[in-house]
Write a protein that holds these residues in place. Structure first.
Motif, PDB file in Angstrom:
ATOM      1  N   GLU A 187      21.587   7.676 -22.160  1.00 54.95           N
ATOM      2  CA  GLU A 187      22.805   8.419 -22.447  1.00 54.95           C
ATOM      3  C   GLU A 187      23.970   8.005 -21.559  1.00 54.95           C
ATOM      4  O   GLU A 187      25.049   8.553 -21.661  1.00 54.95           O
ATOM      5  CB  GLU A 187      22.541   9.914 -22.306  1.00 54.95           C
ATOM      6  N   ASP A 188      23.762   7.029 -20.665  1.00 54.78           N
ATOM      7  CA  ASP A 188      24.868   6.504 -19.871  1.00 54.78           C
ATOM      8  C   ASP A 188      25.768   5.681 -20.789  1.00 54.78           C
ATOM      9  O   ASP A 188      25.322   5.173 -21.811  1.00 54.78           O
ATOM     10  CB  ASP A 188      24.338   5.619 -18.742  1.00 54.78           C
ATOM     11  N   MET A 189      27.037   5.547 -20.402  1.00 57.35           N
ATOM     12  CA  MET A 189      27.952   4.812 -21.273  1.00 57.35           C
ATOM     13  C   MET A 189      29.089   4.211 -20.461  1.00 57.35           C
ATOM     14  O   MET A 189      29.338   4.596 -19.325  1.00 57.35           O
ATOM     15  CB  MET A 189      28.512   5.729 -22.343  1.00 57.35           C
ATOM     16  N   VAL A 190      29.760   3.243 -21.079  1.00 59.99           N
ATOM     17  CA  VAL A 190      30.952   2.642 -20.493  1.00 59.99           C
ATOM     18  C   VAL A 190      32.165   3.331 -21.095  1.00 59.99           C
ATOM     19  O   VAL A 190      32.306   3.404 -22.314  1.00 59.99           O
ATOM     20  CB  VAL A 190      30.999   1.122 -20.773  1.00 59.99           C
ATOM     21  N   VAL A 191      33.025   3.861 -20.244  1.00 61.10           N
ATOM     22  CA  VAL A 191      34.253   4.512 -20.691  1.00 61.10           C
ATOM     23  C   VAL A 191      35.362   3.470 -20.602  1.00 61.10           C
ATOM     24  O   VAL A 191      35.498   2.781 -19.587  1.00 61.10           O
ATOM     25  CB  VAL A 191      34.583   5.728 -19.805  1.00 61.10           C
ATOM     26  N   ARG A 192      36.129   3.335 -21.688  1.00 59.23           N
ATOM     27  CA  ARG A 192      37.178   2.322 -21.752  1.00 59.23           C
ATOM     28  C   ARG A 192      38.531   2.979 -22.007  1.00 59.23           C
ATOM     29  O   ARG A 192      38.619   3.945 -22.740  1.00 59.23           O
ATOM     30  CB  ARG A 192      36.896   1.326 -22.884  1.00 59.23           C
ATOM     31  N   LEU A 193      39.563   2.387 -21.415  1.00 57.19           N
ATOM     32  CA  LEU A 193      40.935   2.837 -21.623  1.00 57.19           C
ATOM     33  C   LEU A 193      41.772   1.621 -21.990  1.00 57.19           C
ATOM     34  O   LEU A 193      41.897   0.684 -21.205  1.00 57.19           O
ATOM     35  CB  LEU A 193      41.497   3.496 -20.363  1.00 57.19           C
ATOM     36  N   GLN A 194      42.334   1.619 -23.200  1.00 56.24           N
ATOM     37  CA  GLN A 194      43.167   0.517 -23.678  1.00 56.24           C
ATOM     38  C   GLN A 194      44.551   0.631 -23.045  1.00 56.24           C
ATOM     39  O   GLN A 194      45.193   1.665 -23.149  1.00 56.24           O
ATOM     40  CB  GLN A 194      43.266   0.569 -25.209  1.00 56.24           C
ATOM     41  N   LEU A 195      45.018  -0.441 -22.387  1.00 54.42           N
ATOM     42  CA  LEU A 195      46.313  -0.418 -21.704  1.00 54.42           C
ATOM     43  C   LEU A 195      47.469  -0.853 -22.584  1.00 54.42           C
ATOM     44  O   LEU A 195      48.619  -0.646 -22.233  1.00 54.42           O
ATOM     45  CB  LEU A 195      46.261  -1.325 -20.464  1.00 54.42           C
ATOM     46  N   THR A 196      47.178  -1.493 -23.711  1.00 53.06           N
ATOM     47  CA  THR A 196      48.231  -1.933 -24.617  1.00 53.06           C
ATOM     48  C   THR A 196      48.124  -1.173 -25.917  1.00 53.06           C
ATOM     49  O   THR A 196      47.069  -0.652 -26.254  1.00 53.06           O
ATOM     50  CB  THR A 196      48.118  -3.434 -24.907  1.00 53.06           C
TER      51      THR A 196
END
Length: 195
Positions: free
Chosen positions: A125-134
């Motif tokens: 249940e672990d995950m990579v959190v991503r934030l798009q900068l463009t």
């Protein structure tokens, strides 16, 4: 580069002087610029440095001091531990390890082992959190290269450019025929008129 902003910080909570959002221990972690010690959130600094390569430098938004960009980009700037100690209790434990993948900020989020729903930690249940900068156009995928600058051209202007290129091509073909005629047929004409 409009990225959804966080709500403004409550009174008394430290905030980024660029976006006025409260600091946290992930994308809004407080980073200190080495030469001038001014502090800004990671997201704002990453957006400022998105198109820079590591040997280049950028200017501090407050005092314009030149700041060298570290090898890993903006996430590798040192944190301001004085501001981290002022974060809410749940965020003081440590800053998330955030890295830059293309135009995205990412961190590995592990689920709490002591969640009320379960007693055993499940690594699935672990995950990579991503934030798009463009900004990404709606309906397009994020996997390919991004068109970072979109220029809208009116239809009549595009037609005019095609018309110009048509006249340029026509002129070049005509000029080529004239040069060909002068180099091949003119000497034959002169030699054919002989004595």
């Amino acid at each position: 580069m409009a990225v959804p902003s966080a709500p403004p910080a409550p009174p008394g909570v430290p905030e980024c002087p660029i976006c006025f959002s409260a600091y946290d221990n992930a994308f809004r972690s407080p980073l200190q610029l080495p030469p001038c010690t001014h502090t800004f959130c990671l997201q704002c600094l990453a957006q400022m440095c998105l198109f820079l390569k590591p040997p280049q430098s950028f200017q501090c938004p407050l005092c314009r001091a030149h700041v060298p960009l570290p090898t890993g980009g903006a996430p590798c700037l040192p944190p301001n531990m004085e501001v981290v100690s002022q974060l809410p209790l749940g965020q003081r434990g440590g800053l998330q390890r955030v890295w830059l993948e293309g135009s995205q900020l990412c961190y590995w989020k592990t689920q709490s082992a002591y969640s009320p729903k379960r007693l055993i930690h499940d690594p699935g249940e672990d995950m990579v959190v991503r934030l798009q900068l463009t900004r990404v156009a709606p309906g397009t995928s994020n996997s390919g290269p991004l068109d970072l600058v979109t220029v809208w051209t009116p239809r009549w202007l595009r037609c005019r450019e095609v018309w110009r290129s048509f006249w340029f091509l026509t002129t070049m073909v005509t000029l080529s025929f004239i040069i060909l005629f002068c180099t091949i047929f003119f000497p034959i004409y002169i030699l054919g008129r002989g004595p």
